[in-house]
Design a protein around this motif. Structure first.
Motif, short mmCIF file in Angstrom:
data_model
loop_
_atom_site.label_atom_id
_atom_site.label_comp_id
_atom_site.label_asym_id
_atom_site.label_seq_id
_atom_site.Cartn_x
_atom_site.Cartn_y
_atom_site.Cartn_z
N TRP A 105 0.86 -1.11 0.23
CA TRP A 105 0.00 0.00 -0.08
C TRP A 105 0.99 1.29 0.03
N PRO A 106 1.82 1.51 -1.12
CA PRO A 106 2.66 2.64 -1.15
C PRO A 106 2.07 3.87 -1.06
N VAL A 107 0.84 4.33 -1.50
CA VAL A 107 0.36 5.58 -1.33
C VAL A 107 0.03 6.07 -0.04
N VAL A 108 -0.09 4.97 0.79
CA VAL A 108 -0.72 5.48 2.34
C VAL A 108 0.71 6.29 3.01
N THR A 109 1.79 5.91 2.74
CA THR A 109 2.97 6.58 3.07
C THR A 109 3.04 8.04 2.70
N GLU A 110 2.25 8.53 1.81
CA GLU A 110 2.26 10.01 1.29
C GLU A 110 1.28 10.71 1.89
N THR A 111 0.40 10.26 2.66
CA THR A 111 -0.59 11.06 3.54
C THR A 111 -0.23 11.64 4.57
N ALA B 124 3.68 13.83 6.29
CA ALA B 124 5.14 14.38 6.11
C ALA B 124 5.91 13.28 6.86
N TYR B 125 5.78 13.13 8.14
CA TYR B 125 6.57 12.02 8.90
C TYR B 125 5.49 11.06 9.31
N PRO B 126 5.35 10.03 8.69
CA PRO B 126 4.25 9.08 8.98
C PRO B 126 4.45 8.08 10.36
N LEU B 127 5.77 7.68 10.56
CA LEU B 127 6.06 7.00 11.72
C LEU B 127 6.28 7.65 12.80
N GLU B 128 6.04 8.99 12.79
CA GLU B 128 6.47 10.05 14.00
C GLU B 128 4.97 10.46 14.47
N SER B 129 4.00 10.22 13.67
CA SER B 129 2.34 10.71 13.83
C SER B 129 1.67 9.72 14.40
N THR B 130 1.35 9.91 15.49
CA THR B 130 0.39 8.81 16.24
C THR B 130 -0.88 8.85 15.68
N THR B 131 -1.48 9.88 14.83
CA THR B 131 -2.59 9.78 14.40
C THR B 131 -2.51 8.72 13.12
N TRP B 132 -1.39 9.04 12.43
CA TRP B 132 -1.33 8.00 11.26
C TRP B 132 -1.05 6.66 11.61
N LEU B 133 -0.20 6.35 12.64
CA LEU B 133 -0.07 5.11 13.15
C LEU B 133 -1.20 4.42 13.58
N ALA B 134 -2.23 5.17 14.38
CA ALA B 134 -3.54 4.67 14.78
C ALA B 134 -4.42 4.33 13.61
N ALA B 135 -4.43 5.09 12.78
CA ALA B 135 -4.96 4.84 11.52
C ALA B 135 -4.68 3.67 10.39
N LEU B 136 -3.29 3.64 10.63
CA LEU B 136 -2.85 2.45 9.76
C LEU B 136 -3.07 1.04 10.66
N HIS B 137 -3.05 1.13 11.85
CA HIS B 137 -3.18 -0.08 12.42
C HIS B 137 -4.60 -0.24 12.59
N LEU B 138 -5.48 0.58 12.67
CA LEU B 138 -6.99 0.36 12.45
C LEU B 138 -7.39 -0.48 11.18
#
Length: 315
Positions: free
Chosen positions: A30-36, A38-52
């Protein structure tokens, strides 16, 4: 403190490895999700969304599009607390939701298995980061118990960073002086000369590599947020790698330009080493002599009252 420092280093290594594997899995599944973000692995929002998504989509993120953006955002906000976050960013949630049906660059044959593995890695990363936060809190508590919380008053140096350094140095009072502490970190200069040959001096790299790494990590933010350290770095690197020098070297030829760029990089590296050595001297002075942070003493503008023989080492 030393055992907590070793535990912290292990957790940092494990968290970094999990983050790298997550990036690798997503680059195929799912390469496009990493572009959503700027710093995905430092964002708790992004991590929570991806985990869900990865834990509930069954290999097909598009299935969660039926939830709608509002319901998706609400669930992500509930899940974010497990990542240590305080506030979920609605913009990131909407971007991840919009990417649910995007299959650009996806390798369909590997997607189901890789998203499952990504969900497992996210669970490991969540647990590791929670343990890391607890260990760092314990280190700060030990630092306070030793009466050294004032080390966190140094601008740009956090209490966790000071504790990580002391975890490697041990009791600073066991060293003869601040220079001995610098040598123990392997940051003292080592001559490179023999007979008529005079090479460029380098740091000795003897002593504790873990201490050298801890100080090296702590110095980088201080170059920006500590005015004394920033001034020292600027003074050492003055004239190194300026635009005029680069343009002049480029006009002289590619070989000269490469040599000038290499010399500028070496000068900046030497400046960072000198700043790292200064940080160890500051910590030694504050821990052994019980002093507080004083920019005038740290910069050498004012003589220290406790140890006149250490005055030349203040900066």
């Amino acid at each position: 403190m030393r055992h907590l420092g070793r535990r912290r280093a292990q957790l940092i290594t494990a968290a970094t490895a999990s983050a790298q594997r997550i990036r690798d899995f997503l680059s195929v599944a799912w390469p496009v999700v990493t572009e959503t973000c700027a710093y995905p692995l430092e964002s708790t929002t992004w991590l929570a969304a991806l985990h869900l998504v990865t834990s509930q989509c069954g290999g097909q993120p598009g299935r969660l599009a039926e939830m709608g953006p509002e319901a998706f955002t609400a669930v992500v906000r509930d899940a974010q607390r497990g990542w240590g976050g305080q506030k979920a960013w609605g913009t990131i949630c909407r971007r991840v939701f919009a990417a649910l049906t995007d299959t650009e660059g996806v390798v369909a044959s590997c997607r189901r298995g890789l998203l499952r593995r990504c969900a497992d890695e996210l669970g490991d990363l969540q647990r590791t980061r929670a343990q890391l936060r607890q260990v760092e809190a314990d280190m700060v508590a030990v630092l306070a118990g030793l009466g050294l919380s004032r080390l966190g008053d140094i601008p740009g140096l956090s209490a966790v960073g000071a504790a990580a350094i002391l975890a490697e140095t041990g009791d600073p009072r066991r060293y003869d002086g601040s220079s001995s502490l610098v040598k123990h970190a392997g940051l003292s200069p080592s001559e490179n000369a023999s007979g008529a040959f005079a090479g460029q001096a380098h740091i000795s790299r003897r002593g504790r590599p873990g201490l050298r790494l801890a100080v090296w990590r702590a110095v980088w933010p201080m170059l920006r947020y500590n005015p004394v350290m920033a001034a020292k770095y600027a003074a050492i690197t003055q004239g190194a790698g300026t635009a005029a020098d680069t343009a002049a070297a480029a006009d002289a030829g590619s070989r000269q330009a490469s040599a000038a760029a290499a010399a500028a990089r070496a000068q900046r590296a030497r400046a960072r080493v000198a700043c790292a050595a200064s940080l160890l001297r500051w910590i030694y002075s504050m821990a052994v002599h019980g002093t507080g942070w004083d920019p005038a003493v740290a910069s050498g503008a004012t003589a220290a009252q406790h140890a006149p023989h250490c005055q030349p080492e203040a900066a």
